[in-house]
Every structure is written in structure tokens, then in C-alpha cells.
Design a protein around this motif. Structure first.
Motif, PDB file in Angstrom:
ATOM      1  N   HIS A 351      78.691 -46.535  -6.826  1.00 28.63           N
ATOM      2  CA  HIS A 351      79.974 -45.900  -7.129  1.00 28.63           C
ATOM      3  C   HIS A 351      79.950 -45.097  -8.428  1.00 28.63           C
ATOM      4  CE1 HIS A 351      82.657 -47.332  -3.925  1.00 28.63           C
ATOM      5  NE2 HIS A 351      81.880 -48.404  -3.894  1.00 28.63           N
ATOM      6  N   HIS A 352      78.956 -45.304  -9.265  1.00 28.48           N
ATOM      7  CA  HIS A 352      78.902 -44.542 -10.510  1.00 28.48           C
ATOM      8  C   HIS A 352      78.107 -43.251 -10.372  1.00 28.48           C
ATOM      9  CE1 HIS A 352      75.130 -46.867 -10.611  1.00 28.48           C
ATOM     10  NE2 HIS A 352      74.643 -45.840 -11.307  1.00 28.48           N
ATOM     11  N   ARG A 353      77.538 -42.993  -9.186  1.00 25.26           N
ATOM     12  CA  ARG A 353      76.692 -41.815  -8.978  1.00 25.26           C
ATOM     13  C   ARG A 353      77.468 -40.656  -8.360  1.00 25.26           C
ATOM     14  NH1 ARG A 353      73.238 -39.528  -9.344  1.00 25.26           N
ATOM     15  NH2 ARG A 353      71.779 -39.593  -7.599  1.00 25.26           N
ATOM     16  N   LEU A 354      77.124 -39.458  -8.786  1.00 26.61           N
ATOM     17  CA  LEU A 354      77.606 -38.186  -8.203  1.00 26.61           C
ATOM     18  C   LEU A 354      79.102 -37.948  -8.395  1.00 26.61           C
ATOM     19  CD1 LEU A 354      75.654 -38.406  -4.797  1.00 26.61           C
ATOM     20  CD2 LEU A 354      74.976 -37.135  -6.835  1.00 26.61           C
ATOM     21  N   ASN A 355      79.739 -38.677  -9.287  1.00 30.27           N
ATOM     22  CA  ASN A 355      81.184 -38.525  -9.465  1.00 30.27           C
ATOM     23  C   ASN A 355      81.578 -37.179 -10.057  1.00 30.27           C
ATOM     24  OD1 ASN A 355      82.052 -41.009  -8.389  1.00 30.27           O
ATOM     25  ND2 ASN A 355      81.448 -42.076 -10.273  1.00 30.27           N
ATOM     26  N   SER A 356      80.638 -36.475 -10.626  1.00 31.40           N
ATOM     27  CA  SER A 356      80.946 -35.151 -11.179  1.00 31.40           C
ATOM     28  C   SER A 356      81.328 -34.165 -10.078  1.00 31.40           C
ATOM     29  CB  SER A 356      79.747 -34.614 -11.964  1.00 31.40           C
ATOM     30  OG  SER A 356      78.618 -34.476 -11.106  1.00 31.40           O
ATOM     31  N   LEU A 357      80.983 -34.493  -8.832  1.00 25.94           N
ATOM     32  CA  LEU A 357      81.332 -33.603  -7.714  1.00 25.94           C
ATOM     33  C   LEU A 357      82.741 -33.861  -7.179  1.00 25.94           C
ATOM     34  CD1 LEU A 357      77.985 -33.666  -5.668  1.00 25.94           C
ATOM     35  CD2 LEU A 357      78.804 -31.887  -7.207  1.00 25.94           C
ATOM     36  N   LYS A 358      83.380 -34.900  -7.687  1.00 29.16           N
ATOM     37  CA  LYS A 358      84.736 -35.214  -7.217  1.00 29.16           C
ATOM     38  C   LYS A 358      85.777 -34.433  -8.032  1.00 29.16           C
ATOM     39  CE  LYS A 358      83.954 -39.975  -5.622  1.00 29.16           C
ATOM     40  NZ  LYS A 358      84.464 -41.369  -5.701  1.00 29.16           N
ATOM     41  N   GLU A 359      86.808 -34.002  -7.343  1.00 32.24           N
ATOM     42  CA  GLU A 359      87.918 -33.337  -8.030  1.00 32.24           C
ATOM     43  C   GLU A 359      88.788 -34.399  -8.694  1.00 32.24           C
ATOM     44  OE1 GLU A 359      91.891 -30.561  -7.158  1.00 32.24           O
ATOM     45  OE2 GLU A 359      90.665 -31.293  -5.488  1.00 32.24           O
TER      46      GLU A 359
END
Length: 364
Positions: A351-359
Motif C-alpha cells: 500500500h505504500h508503493r506507487l502512491n504518487s500516481l494517485k490523484e
């Protein structure tokens, strides 16, 4: 906003019998003589003068002839007196229900202009009843049961979180009544959802008007309302009438992927399940849907956003790079954050990965 009609409500209202007595004093006749002239019993006339018996229309006509005062005056005075008496009685009973009213999120409802926060206990209870569109505390409790549906009745009947949730649902219901929609059309709704799926690539703030408008054209009122404290609600869907449905969301997680999945999840309830039910989805614990209904709604939303076959194929070669997610999302015509959300939910990535792609969203 709470619509309030302002009227003059005096704290005292004399019964029409007081005016009758003034005429008797002026004419120097007794109540018994007046009763004789009106063709009524002396006991009845005495009770009318004392405010213990009402002036009926027939009696008002008789008084009109004897005292030369229009029957409409007597009827109006009687109506005002009866209303005043009833209001005083209601004031006392409502004040006794203030402890019940305090369980509701009154401060937050006042801040959202759903009701007024007032110091008078009776007036505060009345404000709450107006907000729920009911006339009595008992009717309000029945309205709350209706809003929360059967599964929520397994918890404490009037706990603060239940009442906050009912209040949040009522806000959505009230807002939905002011949204003009076409008559619900299932095929049109599915078509509109296909169009809205493509809008997930844009900033949510920019496309919200389109979400509301497209849903309305298919007979669905869409309401985005921040959750009240203790509600834990992410979304709800229900039928307001055979021709109009409601989808209500709170955007609790403040991310675009969660908003869109919740949206299509609620759409699935409308498309797949009974029109007699209200579907409430909460963050922790069971909502109002059965496990099977929840699974069906989740599956429908997942497939609509990302077909499972496409996701399995993507996962075979996925190395964890952000660009791979962006390219895959581009081919599907959806926002990258939705792909990330699905990967995290399935446990394929932490859940801590790739969150930069979320709006990221925020309430203003």
C-alpha cells in the motif's frame, strides 16, 4: 439549507370565551341567558367561556346572530387558541426529548446550514424534526430506521454513530430532491457510465459537474457530501422513486482511485440489486448489503474499470515501474491511480508503493 418560515408566536393567547364574557358584561346578561338565546345548554356555554369547550361552527353562527360578531371571528379566535394550546403542549414534550436530540451531530449540521443551533431545548428538537421532514420524535425514529436499513439495527439502536450516519444520508436525500433528473433508463445509465469511465483521467474537481449532469440524464441524482464525524461512510445508493435513484459519496480517503471505485460500486448496486433496499458502504464493519451483494458490486466495478483478463496479463510482466502503470492505464483509457488502487487492493503491490500516481483530493 434549512427553510424556515418566521411567524409571530406570542407566549399568551386568550380563549374566545374571554371576549364573550366582555360582551356579556357590556350587555349585562348572564351566560345562561346567552345560552338560551343561542339555543345551547347553559353548561356548554359556561365551558366555552372558561376555555374548556371549543366553539363549533354551529355555535359560532349562533353567536354571530346574538352578539353581532362575525362567525369567522369566533372560528379564527378558537383556531388560534387551540393552536397556541397545542404549541405549548408540544413545547413541553419536545423539551423532554432534548437529551435524545443531543446525540445527533447538531454542531456539524448547523455548520452545513441544515438546521439552526439554538439554545432553546424545544426549538432545537423542532429544528431536528424539520431537518428529517417529520412531525414527531417517534416518526423521526422510524425515518432513521428506514434510512439505515435492517443490518444496522443489530447495533445499539440510538448510538451517536448511527444517528450521525442517518443525518448524513438525510443530507443526501434532501439535496437530491433539488436535482432535476430524467426518468431512469438502465441502458442510458450504462452508456453514461462508459463515458464517465474515460473522465477518470482528468482531475476530479474538473469533471464533477459532468458526473452530476450525466447521471441526471439517466435518472440518477449524484451527491458528493463530506462525511459527518463518526459515520465512516464512503458511499450509499438507493431509489428515491421508481423513476429516480440516488448515489451519495463522501470521498473519505481523498484519493481519486477510491472515489471512482466507490462510484462504480454504487452504480453496480443500482444495476444489479433490489430497488427496495438502501445500500450503505462503510469503511470498517458490515454495511447494509449482504456479503454476496458486496462481492457482486465489487466484481462489477473492478471489471468495468479494468477487465480481469487485462489485469492478469499486465501482472505477468509488471516489474514495479511507474511508467508501466501509466502505459497500461493509457491503453485502458483510465487514470493510472485506479490501476495502482487495484494492485494494492489485491495485494500485488504494498500500500505504500506507487502512491504518487494517485490523484489527491481535498475538501474546501
Amino acid at each position: 439549507m434549512n427553510a424556515q418560515t418566521y411567524t409571530f408566536n406570542p407566549d399568551h393567547c386568550a380563549p374566545p370565551g374571554d371576549l364573550i364574557q366582555e360582551y356579556l358584561d357590556e350587555l349585562d346578561i348572564s351566560a345562561r341567558e346567552l345560552a338560551r338565546r343561542c339555543g345551547r345548554s347553559g353548561k356548554l356555554m359556561s365551558e366555552i367561556i372558561a376555555g374548556k369547550a371549543p366553539i363549533e361552527p354551529e355555535t359560532a353562527l349562533q353567536l354571530e346572530r346574538v352578539l353581532d360578531v362575525s362567525a369567522s371571528v369566533w372560528i379564527a379566535m378558537e383556531a388560534n387558541y387551540q393552536l397556541h394550546t397545542a404549541r405549548q403542549s408540544e413545547h413541553q414534550s419536545m423539551a423532554a426529548s432534548y437529551d435524545w436530540a443531543k446525540l445527533f451531530p447538531l454542531k456539524e449540521l448547523a455548520e452545513r446550514e441544515c438546521l439552526k443551533k439554538v439554545s432553546d431545548k424545544s426549538a432545537q428538537v423542532e429544528e431536528l424534526l424539520i431537518f428529517f421532514g417529520v412531525g414527531t420524535v417517534k416518526a423521526c425514529e422510524e425515518k432513521i430506521d428506514e434510512l439505515l436499513q435492517v443490518d444496522f439495527r443489530t447495533t445499539e439502536k440510538f448510538s451517536a454513530d448511527r444517528l450521525a450516519l442517518a443525518s448524513w444520508l438525510r443530507i443526501g436525500e434532501r439535496r437530491a430532491t433539488s436535482i432535476e433528473t430524467d426518468t431512469y433508463d438502465r441502458d442510458a445509465f450504462v452508456k453514461k457510465l462508459g463515458e464517465l469511465r474515460g473522465l477518470t483521467r482528468m482531475r476530479l474537481q474538473e469533471v464533477l459537474p459532468a458526473v452530476e449532469a450525466q447521471c441526471a440524464k439517466a435518472g440518477v441524482a449524484f451527491v458528493l457530501e463530506k462525511a459527518l464525524p463518526k459515520t465512516r461512510a464512503s458511499g450509499a445508493s438507493r431509489w428515491l422513486s421508481p423513476r429516480k435513484a440516488l448515489i451519495q459519496q463522501s470521498a473519505r480517503h481523498l484519493t481519486g482511485d477510491h472515489f471512482w471505485f466507490t462510484f462504480f460500486h454504487e452504480c453496480a448496486h443500482l444495476l444489479l440489486h433490489s430497488r427496495k433496499e438502501i445500500f450503505i458502504d462503510v469503511e470498517k464493519g458490515a454495511g447494509s448489503a449482504t456479503p454476496l451483494q458486496e462481492m457482486e458490486a465489487n466484481t462489477w466495478a473492478s471489471e468495468f474499470l479494468i477487465p480481469s483478463a487485462d489485469m492478469r496479463e499486465f501482472q505477468k510482466s509488471f516489474s514495479g515501474d511507474e511508467d508501466e502503470v501509466t502505459d497500461f492505464a493509457g491503453r485502458l483509457g483510465i487514470a493510472p491511480g485506479i490501476v495502482v488502487g487495484q494492485l494494492q487492493h489485491s495485494g500485488f503491490v504494498p500500500h505504500h508503493r506507487l502512491n504518487s500516481l494517485k490523484e489527491r483530493l481535498e475538501w474546501k
